[in-house]
Design an enzyme around this catalytic site. Sequence first.
Site, PDB file in Angstrom:
ATOM      1  N   GLY A  36       0.411  -1.016  -0.169  1.00 56.59           N
ATOM      2  CA  GLY A  36      -0.018   0.080   0.105  1.00 56.59           C
ATOM      3  C   GLY A  36       1.028   1.301   0.107  1.00 56.59           C
ATOM      4  O   GLY A  36       0.663   2.254  -0.990  1.00 56.59           O
ATOM      5  N   TYR A  66      -9.698  -6.665  14.225  1.00 58.49           N
ATOM      6  CA  TYR A  66      -8.565  -6.956  15.015  1.00 58.49           C
ATOM      7  C   TYR A  66      -7.481  -7.964  14.574  1.00 58.49           C
ATOM      8  O   TYR A  66      -7.099  -7.969  14.590  1.00 58.49           O
ATOM      9  CB  TYR A  66      -8.923  -7.728  16.191  1.00 58.49           C
ATOM     10  CG  TYR A  66      -8.525  -7.202  17.428  1.00 58.49           C
ATOM     11  CD1 TYR A  66      -7.598  -6.897  18.327  1.00 58.49           C
ATOM     12  CD2 TYR A  66      -7.726  -8.758  17.535  1.00 58.49           C
ATOM     13  CE1 TYR A  66      -6.824  -6.777  19.051  1.00 58.49           C
ATOM     14  CE2 TYR A  66      -6.705  -9.115  18.872  1.00 58.49           C
ATOM     15  CZ  TYR A  66      -6.067  -8.162  18.977  1.00 58.49           C
ATOM     16  OH  TYR A  66      -5.200  -8.374  20.649  1.00 58.49           O
ATOM     17  N   PRO A  84      13.591 -16.383  -3.004  1.00 54.90           N
ATOM     18  CA  PRO A  84      12.235 -16.176  -2.811  1.00 54.90           C
ATOM     19  C   PRO A  84      11.403 -15.722  -3.960  1.00 54.90           C
ATOM     20  O   PRO A  84      10.277 -15.533  -4.552  1.00 54.90           O
ATOM     21  CB  PRO A  84      12.062 -15.035  -1.469  1.00 54.90           C
ATOM     22  CG  PRO A  84      13.362 -16.474  -0.541  1.00 54.90           C
ATOM     23  CD  PRO A  84      14.706 -16.172  -1.324  1.00 54.90           C
ATOM     24  N   CYS A 100     -16.664   9.220  18.259  1.00 50.34           N
ATOM     25  CA  CYS A 100     -17.832   8.697  17.535  1.00 50.34           C
ATOM     26  C   CYS A 100     -17.931   7.445  19.008  1.00 50.34           C
ATOM     27  O   CYS A 100     -18.617   8.083  19.889  1.00 50.34           O
ATOM     28  CB  CYS A 100     -17.327   7.472  16.137  1.00 50.34           C
ATOM     29  SG  CYS A 100     -18.999   7.318  15.731  1.00 50.34           S
ATOM     30  N   GLN A 115     -19.872   8.945  22.290  1.00 52.46           N
ATOM     31  CA  GLN A 115     -21.610   8.621  23.537  1.00 52.46           C
ATOM     32  C   GLN A 115     -20.238   8.285  25.011  1.00 52.46           C
ATOM     33  O   GLN A 115     -21.471   8.281  25.394  1.00 52.46           O
ATOM     34  CB  GLN A 115     -21.228   7.201  22.118  1.00 52.46           C
ATOM     35  CG  GLN A 115     -21.454   7.537  21.158  1.00 52.46           C
ATOM     36  CD  GLN A 115     -21.919   6.444  20.354  1.00 52.46           C
ATOM     37  OE1 GLN A 115     -22.045   5.153  20.743  1.00 52.46           O
ATOM     38  NE2 GLN A 115     -22.798   6.429  19.106  1.00 52.46           N
ATOM     39  N   GLU A 138     -26.810   0.568  22.828  1.00 49.34           N
ATOM     40  CA  GLU A 138     -26.296  -0.105  21.936  1.00 49.34           C
ATOM     41  C   GLU A 138     -25.614  -1.596  23.138  1.00 49.34           C
ATOM     42  O   GLU A 138     -25.503  -2.386  22.831  1.00 49.34           O
ATOM     43  CB  GLU A 138     -25.529   0.302  21.447  1.00 49.34           C
ATOM     44  CG  GLU A 138     -24.313  -0.820  20.481  1.00 49.34           C
ATOM     45  CD  GLU A 138     -23.292   0.063  20.867  1.00 49.34           C
ATOM     46  OE1 GLU A 138     -22.886   0.988  19.986  1.00 49.34           O
ATOM     47  OE2 GLU A 138     -21.952  -0.747  19.453  1.00 49.34           O
ATOM     48  N   HIS A 153     -15.583  10.436  12.315  1.00 43.95           N
ATOM     49  CA  HIS A 153     -14.169  10.062  12.677  1.00 43.95           C
ATOM     50  C   HIS A 153     -13.083  11.476  11.983  1.00 43.95           C
ATOM     51  O   HIS A 153     -12.987  10.663  10.517  1.00 43.95           O
ATOM     52  CB  HIS A 153     -13.997   8.777  12.205  1.00 43.95           C
ATOM     53  CG  HIS A 153     -15.064   8.163  12.395  1.00 43.95           C
ATOM     54  ND1 HIS A 153     -13.931   7.102  13.938  1.00 43.95           N
ATOM     55  CD2 HIS A 153     -15.888   7.018  12.240  1.00 43.95           C
ATOM     56  CE1 HIS A 153     -15.230   6.339  14.158  1.00 43.95           C
ATOM     57  NE2 HIS A 153     -15.911   6.518  13.059  1.00 43.95           N
ATOM     58  N   GLU A 183     -10.088  11.508  11.838  1.00 45.33           N
ATOM     59  CA  GLU A 183      -8.428  10.941  11.487  1.00 45.33           C
ATOM     60  C   GLU A 183      -8.978  10.510   9.880  1.00 45.33           C
ATOM     61  O   GLU A 183      -7.901  10.406   9.919  1.00 45.33           O
ATOM     62  CB  GLU A 183      -8.953   9.549  12.908  1.00 45.33           C
ATOM     63  CG  GLU A 183      -9.469   8.108  12.248  1.00 45.33           C
ATOM     64  CD  GLU A 183     -10.921   8.373  13.000  1.00 45.33           C
ATOM     65  OE1 GLU A 183     -11.441   9.398  13.059  1.00 45.33           O
ATOM     66  OE2 GLU A 183     -11.495   7.214  13.407  1.00 45.33           O
TER      67      GLU A 183
HETATM   68  N1  GLN Z   1     -21.138   1.683  17.985  1.00 41.57           N
HETATM   69  C1  GLN Z   1     -21.302   2.623  18.170  1.00 41.57           C
HETATM   70  C2  GLN Z   1     -22.447   3.397  16.626  1.00 41.57           C
HETATM   71  O1  GLN Z   1     -23.514   2.127  16.325  1.00 41.57           O
HETATM   72  C3  GLN Z   1     -20.121   3.887  17.730  1.00 41.57           C
HETATM   73  C4  GLN Z   1     -19.696   3.345  16.251  1.00 41.57           C
HETATM   74  C5  GLN Z   1     -18.329   3.899  15.629  1.00 41.57           C
HETATM   75  O2  GLN Z   1     -17.945   3.999  16.629  1.00 41.57           O
HETATM   76  N2  GLN Z   1     -18.011   3.478  15.172  1.00 41.57           N
HETATM   77  O3  GLN Z   1     -23.250   4.412  17.695  1.00 41.57           O
END
Ligand code: GLN
Length: 537
Positions: free
Chosen positions: A22, A58, A197, A387, A391, A411, A512, A514
């Site tokens: 990449g 992960y 290789p 995000c 929350q 959630e 986000h 980032e």
């Molecule tokens: N789980 C949370 C939601 O769906 C936050 C999602 C996230 O952090 N991308 O709103």
Amino acid sequence: MKLDTTKYIFITGGVCSSLGKGVTTASIGLLLKSMGYRVNIVKVDPYLNVDAGTMNPYQHGEVFVTFDGGETDLDLGTYERFLNQKMYKTSSITAGKVYKNVIEKERRGDYLGQTVQVIPHITNEIKENIKEATLLENEKVDILLVEIGGTVGDIESIPFIEAIRQFSLEIGRKNCLFIHVTLLPYLSSSSEIKTKPTQHSVAKLRELGIQPDIIVCRSEKDFSKEEIKKISLFTNVEERAVIKSLNLPTIYEVPLYYLEQELDKTICNLLNIQHITPDLSSLKKKIDTFKVIEDEITIAIVGKYVGFRDSYKSIHEALFHAGIENKVKVKILYVDSEKTSPDEIREIIDKVDGVLVPGGFGRRGIEGKILSAQISREKNIPFLGICLGMQIMAIEFARNVCDLNKANSLEFDPKTQHPVISMLDDQKRVITKGGTMRLGAQKIILKKNTIAFSIYTKEEVYERHRHRYEFNPEYIPIFEENGMVFSGFSENGLVEIIENSENAFMVGVQFHPEFQSSILDPNPIFNSFIKTITEII
Ligand code: GLN
């Protein structure tokens, strides 16, 4: 567009994965863009998921979100950060997407009477999908780079290799270039760099009908002209086209390193296009700044996927970008919110300069994150919630400042008495998981005289989303009475930014940031977070 027809560069990988294909692709893209060519990049992934959205970060690393809401492989983030240019959904092709399209066409009757097969139906679909990416923001590009995920020889990637072989036949060999990225392992017992290789991997590629024009050799140790000669001889690639790719202090140096080896000239020569010396001076300036930075700050990232660095790749990079801008090295301390005890969390947060709670899904590790928000608030440690992190910041504030006992997100606790984070009715009706979240860039309207406004210095910004749950507007009044400022809203009134007026920097964003940060153009939120920290310490 400068060229009469689009030229294609196909990048394949050999020997093993994680060679940084990449970064190689993005670096070559940058060299060409810096010559004034219009460039786009496509990532082809051989897995059967339709997009990366349903994969566990992960295992596969972060899910990168494009401006138009594509949930894609993290390599698209690398492309954006190097090219300082937006990638769109068309830049991500997966085997899942290709097969889904072909099967849908078959059901519609598009191939009536035919036997639907890998060749030609799947390979044609791959070629069509690649061609779509030559159109970038309604204008043709001069050069399209196509990175083939996986390693040559994998069963899954065979249809893709076959498709690009056919592609070169159709568009003419002079209009395309094959670059193969391989590994030269070092054997310490014999103090040798091994080229075998690479020879085998090129032989495999040739077996599939592709002769590479350029070989990029990843190696942990430097190697001599002798090895280059050997690789050239055995792979039938000119010596000047055997490129070294050693480990460098930062990935952003790779384009400069290729420039030193005149890869830009070799590419132009092989593609028969005009060579213009690429201007990489702004990038060079950033790297020079980075090299003399002495001060260091530590940020704790409190999350669930901390064991695998790629899970938070864009955050990592955005912190790095903002660090250079503010002339500090940003050391990241990963804190596993699930496995770390409350006492340990307290101890860690006491020692760091800032706390970042990133995005995430599901209840595991939630209480550890809430505790880290609480300590940051009480001790006035700069805090950025992204995000899920936003929350979390809201839940903590509800419980400990607004006295809303056991406040939570639906959630994590569907029966909570105080659902400060809830779900919109439209989302409640959604049952399927793939591509059904609130996705992509949306307009955010900022309130004047807030931290958010001072960060962006404008009234409207676009940032990217990927979530299902939202701040519950019923709780806005009680939050405001207790000192929370709601500084950004979407056009339809959803809460986008919250900031605690009592703290130096305690900001939560539902989006986000980032995903929109590059070394030349750091994201304002990260920039301000790091700036505040450097001012405090
Ligand atoms: N789980 C949370 C939601 O769906 C936050 C999602 C996230 O952090 N991308 O709103």
